[in-house]
Write an enzyme that holds these catalytic residues in place. Sequence first.
Site, short mmCIF file in Angstrom:
data_model
loop_
_atom_site.label_atom_id
_atom_site.label_comp_id
_atom_site.label_asym_id
_atom_site.label_seq_id
_atom_site.Cartn_x
_atom_site.Cartn_y
_atom_site.Cartn_z
N GLU A 180 0.83 -1.22 0.00
CA GLU A 180 0.00 0.00 0.00
C GLU A 180 0.86 1.26 0.00
O GLU A 180 0.70 2.14 0.85
CB GLU A 180 -0.96 -0.02 1.21
CG GLU A 180 -1.96 -1.16 1.13
CD GLU A 180 -3.04 -1.13 2.21
OE1 GLU A 180 -2.81 -0.52 3.26
OE2 GLU A 180 -4.11 -1.73 2.00
N GLU A 377 -5.45 -8.18 -1.30
CA GLU A 377 -6.14 -8.00 -0.01
C GLU A 377 -7.58 -7.60 -0.28
O GLU A 377 -7.85 -6.75 -1.12
CB GLU A 377 -5.50 -6.88 0.82
CG GLU A 377 -4.28 -7.28 1.58
CD GLU A 377 -3.79 -6.19 2.51
OE1 GLU A 377 -4.62 -5.56 3.20
OE2 GLU A 377 -2.57 -5.97 2.54
C1 BG6 Z 1 -4.56 -3.04 4.79
C2 BG6 Z 1 -3.20 -3.44 5.31
O1 BG6 Z 1 -4.69 -1.64 4.77
O2 BG6 Z 1 -5.68 -3.35 5.54
C3 BG6 Z 1 -3.21 -4.58 6.30
O3 BG6 Z 1 -2.32 -3.74 4.25
C4 BG6 Z 1 -4.37 -4.41 7.24
O4 BG6 Z 1 -1.96 -4.60 6.95
C5 BG6 Z 1 -5.66 -4.47 6.43
O5 BG6 Z 1 -4.40 -5.31 8.29
C6 BG6 Z 1 -6.92 -4.39 7.26
O6 BG6 Z 1 -6.86 -3.27 8.07
P1 BG6 Z 1 -7.09 -3.36 9.65
O7 BG6 Z 1 -6.74 -2.04 10.15
O8 BG6 Z 1 -8.50 -3.71 9.81
O9 BG6 Z 1 -6.16 -4.43 10.12
#
Ligand code: BG6
Length: 485
Positions: A180, A377
């Site tokens: 990211e 993701e």
């Molecule tokens: C992304 C990141 O922004 O979102 C991850 O690359 C992160 O590291 C994921 O865990 C989900 O976000 P969060 O804050 O709910 O863990």
Amino acid sequence: MMTFPKDFLWGGATAANQLEGAYNVDGRGLSIDDAIPGGKERMSIVQSPKFDWKINPKYTYPNHKGIDHYHHYKEDIALFAEMGFKAYRFSISWSRIFPQGDEVLPNEKGIAFYNDVIDECLKYGIQPVITLSHYELPLHLAKQYGGWKNKQLIKLFKHYAETVINRFGNKVKYWLTFNEINSAASFPFMSQGMIAKTGANNKKNVFQAWHNQFVASAYAVKAAHNMNPKIQVGNMIIYATTYAYDSNPINQLAAVKFNQDFNYYCADVQVRGKYPSYSESLYRHYGFTGADLDRTQEELSLLKQYHVDFLSFSYYMSGVKEVTGKVDEKASGNMLGGTKNPFLKESEWGWQIDPTGLRIALDELYDRYQVPLFIVENGLGAKDNVNSDGKINDDYRINYLKSHIQAIQGAINDGVPVMGYTPWSCIDLVSASTGEMSKRYGFIYVDMDDEGHGTFARSKKKSFAWYKQVISSNGLNLSTENIDY
Ligand code: BG6
């Protein structure tokens, strides 16, 4: 309807700092994330002008333990294999390889750990997809060098990337450089290792740090292609499909400008190999010019020659832009937030759920870049309840993932080459934005609470059985009826 390609990379994603734990074991040095406390105040603490990277006993640091994947990786990867994973995305902790970041020789125990993780994946026919830097760098580089605005980090990262690519490049085909990378637009702390005291609030520093990361990323592409021409390297952005609030042209223009500023700037450089035409206008908007950035001709040629092979991105939500000032309700989100969209539902953490936005993202990104796309993701953070019989019926997560997989199928039908889908996170782990364990994304439940108490025992959720069925049918059977759970 076109189906998923035969070699589609179904899998899941994690990151070292959020799951490994063992933060001071086998020679690992401290990373920046070891100094960022857990809890809902996490982001405001790290953004405070007083924050100085000191570990403070008054806070808790959940990622010091993570989910202790360091000692459970065999069990975890066996569970991923049981679901039928074709790919597993994880990150290497830079400070496990170079504890301070500026050593000449690597920590062989760190190399041995990742070598074992890779071999364990390959044993089951799972392709590792390795992120070189997922929201961490050795703490020493943040404290002594001031983070990524310092050009010395280019050569230190180059050495780290060359070291791991040379050691593992004969077994690992897919690599990602910075997780990211564009998130520094709002949060330079984790992705650029800069805080208020080291200039994180000065936009020129953020853009200089990006340039340094682009060059470092190009060196990683160079090392990978030299080592083995079959290796494919991707960049990684956080993508938020962005809608104008209404048909008012000034709101439409606001959406275009937001896209350039947030969604496209980094990808334009990393995929197209050159700075986009709107760069100077963006810099002026932030009060400086391109001439203020330290960018050499040699570096610019490197960016051109060693652009990435594919584009990977995270997608959790879409956003709405408006400048007319009519809008009252705000949404929350990982690095984003913005105006609430009345057409969408939201997660328990206020993130807007928009599967169609994923199809739009895929269509728009492919139109713009014409390189294969990899969704590395996507997922739903939710509280899970364990029933008295030990079962976890996470239908809400299944429904979220199902609707997003249908959106991917729609984009494939639109002609977009999609390489794979690795939902976040295949196993419960510590949240990045809030440091909570209770915000769970996994197909696999981990018995641990927000304070780090629990047995660390793993158990399968209903989504585990459902995702197994999705993978074995190569995306044809998304049915939520008759799941074998
Ligand atoms: C992304 C990141 O922004 O979102 C991850 O690359 C992160 O590291 C994921 O865990 C989900 O976000 P969060 O804050 O709910 O863990």
